[in-house]
Each structure stands twice: as C-alpha cells, then as structure tokens.
Design a protein around this motif. Structure first.
Motif, short mmCIF file in Angstrom:
data_model
loop_
_atom_site.label_atom_id
_atom_site.label_comp_id
_atom_site.label_asym_id
_atom_site.label_seq_id
_atom_site.Cartn_x
_atom_site.Cartn_y
_atom_site.Cartn_z
N ALA A 119 0.78 -1.13 -0.06
CA ALA A 119 0.10 0.02 -0.11
C ALA A 119 0.93 1.11 -0.05
O ALA A 119 1.19 1.73 1.22
N ARG A 186 0.69 -2.40 5.77
CA ARG A 186 -0.48 -1.73 5.40
C ARG A 186 -1.56 -2.07 4.55
O ARG A 186 -2.75 -2.23 4.61
N LYS A 190 -5.59 -4.21 4.52
CA LYS A 190 -6.93 -3.97 3.94
C LYS A 190 -7.57 -5.54 3.38
O LYS A 190 -8.63 -5.43 2.48
#
Length: 368
Positions: A119, A186, A190
């Motif tokens: 990310a 990160r 998600k």
C-alpha cells in the motif's frame, strides 16, 4: 462537462498509477535476473581463474610454514601465514560478492511478487525499487574491492573505504526492505491487493514449480546423507591431520608433515565440493520456484519457453552433480560444471529478454 472531465482525469490517474506499479515490478524482475545472472557469471569466472589456483597457493604456503616450523624460523612462519591469510581473504571476498549478488537477486524477485499488496503510491514504489537495486549492486561490488583497496587509507586500521561502501549498500537495502515491509503490512490489513495482479499466461509455471521442489528435495537428501555419514568423519579428520602436521613439523619429520598438508588439502576439497553441490542444487530449486510465479511477465511462445525451461533444469542438475565429482574427475568435472552453469545463465538471459519484450496494455497493466 466538469463531471466528465473529472472522470477522465481520474481514469488517467488510475492508468498512470497502474503503469508505475507495473514499472516497479519490472524493475525488480529485470534487476533481480541481472543480479542473479551477474553473480553466476562472476562465480564461473572465479572458479576458472581464481579458485583452484588460490587453493594450490595456500597448499604451497602451508608446506612452507611447516618447513619453517621445523627450522624454528618464527619470522618465516609468520610470513607464510600472512600470505595464507591474504589468500583466504581474497577467496572469501569473492565468494561473498558472488553469494550476495545472487541472494539480492532472489530477494528482488520476491519483492516483485508482493508489489500488488504494498500500500504505497506508485512513484514511491519505483523510488524504493531503485534504492534497493542501487544498494544490491553497491554491496557486492564493494565487497569484491575490499581485498584490493585494503585499509591503507580507511577511516581506521581495521576498516577500509570499500568496507564502508559495502556497509552503506547494505544499509540502503535494509531501508528499502523496511519501507516495503511497512507498505506490505498496511496493504495486508486491507485484506486485498492494492493493485490486481496480472493474469497473463502461466505456461511453464507448473514445470518450474514441480522441478524446483524436486531439486530442493534432492539437495536436502544429499545434505542429510552428508551429515549422517561424512560430516563427523571430516571433523575428526580435520583435527587429527592438523595435530599430526604440527607434531611431524616439530619433530623434523618433513616428508610426513608435507604428506599431512596434502591430506588436509584433499579433505578440504572433499568437504567443499559436498557443501557446494548441496547449496547449488537447493538454490537452483528456489530460483525455479520463484521463476514459476514470474512466467506471467515473460513474453515467450510456449515452445520457446519449454526449451529454455528444459535448458535451465539441465544446467541445474549438471552443475551440482559435476561439482560433487570434481575430487574424482578433476578439472574435467570442473569444466562440465561450468558448462552447466552457462546453461542456467543462458536460460535466465532468455527469460530476461521475454520480460523486456513485454508490452504495457492500454489500461496500464503488463501484457504478454
């Protein structure tokens, strides 16, 4: 009109982002293959031009040291062991450069595979890729130069500028890897890739995956056999020969001491070829598995792809087998092993050409 313009601009931004993300993947793949191929080529040249000559010189210096011990010439003993230390450092830095280049290449290929899950902005991915590859080249090149630059003009008596440069290259790799780890963490939170992975043709991937697993299995079996039947014997012989060498030198029995030096050289060679065969076949297996996941990025026809994969596996078997046979067959086996390494190198170059032939799609992805 404004809404339409905004949509076009947003679509253009998405296209640009996808292209840059694909560009980061390409950087890692191309850089990784070049690092592996460069490390392998350097290893072949080192084996041909330096390794055996270096071993012969070490043996000659050890005989000189034994004679100096017999003559109770302390200065000569120190001189011979100083030369031996220099020769070992020369060999060690070459091996380190070879290993680091190849291992950084493996890491680059792994980083290419995880890019969709990182990310980060696409431009950041590209900058990190360049940072990683710069450090990955800087470290092995600097390690190679350590023996030649030395510490004469270094910041301290035990640290030369080549060592500082190598450490800095390693630091760049660590920084790049840490930043990617943060982005990966990160992205995984998600629970979906930041960019959808390519669904290009995976022809040849299964063969590479299965063949790689078999190579690793063969390496593990050989390693287990060596550990069970030869390792303890080699360790005991190592101590016994060195003890006998010193005792014979002190008692002025030079023929026996020189015979011990020869025996020690043979023992070191036997141990070295076992370790080299074990490590090379496992590394080729790991490389095959990594390449199996990268076939989607390689633009080659199925027939050509199968040919180069076959060549890759032929070299991956020939090299470790004939490295293992070097003690019995001598330089003939070494030459055949180098030929096997050349086959793997050619296959890697062919796959690199396939990556370079790849085109970007109109949507910004990568297409075969």
């Amino acid at each position: 009109m404004t809404i339409l313009s905004n949509k076009v601009m947003m679509g253009g931004a998405e296209t640009s982002n996808r292209r840059e993300a694909a560009g980061a993947e390409r950087l890692y793949i191309i850089g990784g293959i070049l690092l592996i191929a460069g490390g392998m080529l350097f290893g072949d040249l080192f084996a041909i031009l330096v390794l055996h000559q270096n071993a012969n010189r070490i043996g000659g210096e050890m005989i000189g040291a034994v004679r100096a011990v017999s003559a109770q010439d302390t200065a000569a003993v120190l001189s011979h062991f100083t030369v031996i230390g220099s020769l070992i450092e020369n060999r060690g830095t070459k091996v380190d450069a070879h290993v680091h280049a190849i291992d950084f290449g493996y890491l680059a290929l792994i980083l290419a595979l995880v890019q969709p899950y990182v990310a980060m902005t696409d431009s950041a991915k590209r900058r990190i890729a360049l940072l990683f590859l710069f450090g990955a080249v800087m470290l092995p090149v600097s390690v190679f130069l350590i023996h030649y630059i030395g510490t004469q003009y270094g910041p301290s008596d035990v640290l030369g500028w080549a060592s500082v440069s190598a450490d800095f290259g390693g630091l760049l790799v660590i920084i790049a890897s840490a930043l990617l780890a943060l982005g990966l963490f990160r992205g995984l939170r998600k629970r979906k890739p930041a960019v959808s992975p390519s669904t290009a043709d995976h022809s040849g991937g299964k063969a590479l995956l299965v063949g790689g697993a078999l190579l690793i299995l063969a390496g593990f079996v050989h390693g287990a056999y060596y550990a069970a039947f030869d390792l303890s014997r080699h360790e005991a012989s190592d101590t016994a020969i060195l003890t006998s060498m010193i005792d014979n030198a002190v008692s002025n029995n030079l023929p026996a001491a020189e015979a011990d030096v020869e025996s020690y050289g043979k023992l070191a060679g036997e141990r070295a070829v076992n370790i080299a065969a074990h490590s090379h076949i496992i590394e080729f297996g790991l490389l095959a598995i990594l390449l199996s996941f990268l076939q989607q990025y390689i633009r080659l026809s199925p027939g050509v792809r199968r040919f180069w994969i076959g060549l890759f596996f032929a070299g991956s078997v020939i090299l470790p087998v004939f490295v293992f046979l070097e003690i019995r067959l001598g330089l003939l086996a070494g030459g055949i092993a180098d030929f096997g390494g050349a086959l793997v190198l050619l296959a890697l170059i062919a796959m690199l050409v396939g990556v370079l032939r790849q085109k970007r799609t109109s949507e910004g992805g990568l297409s075969a």
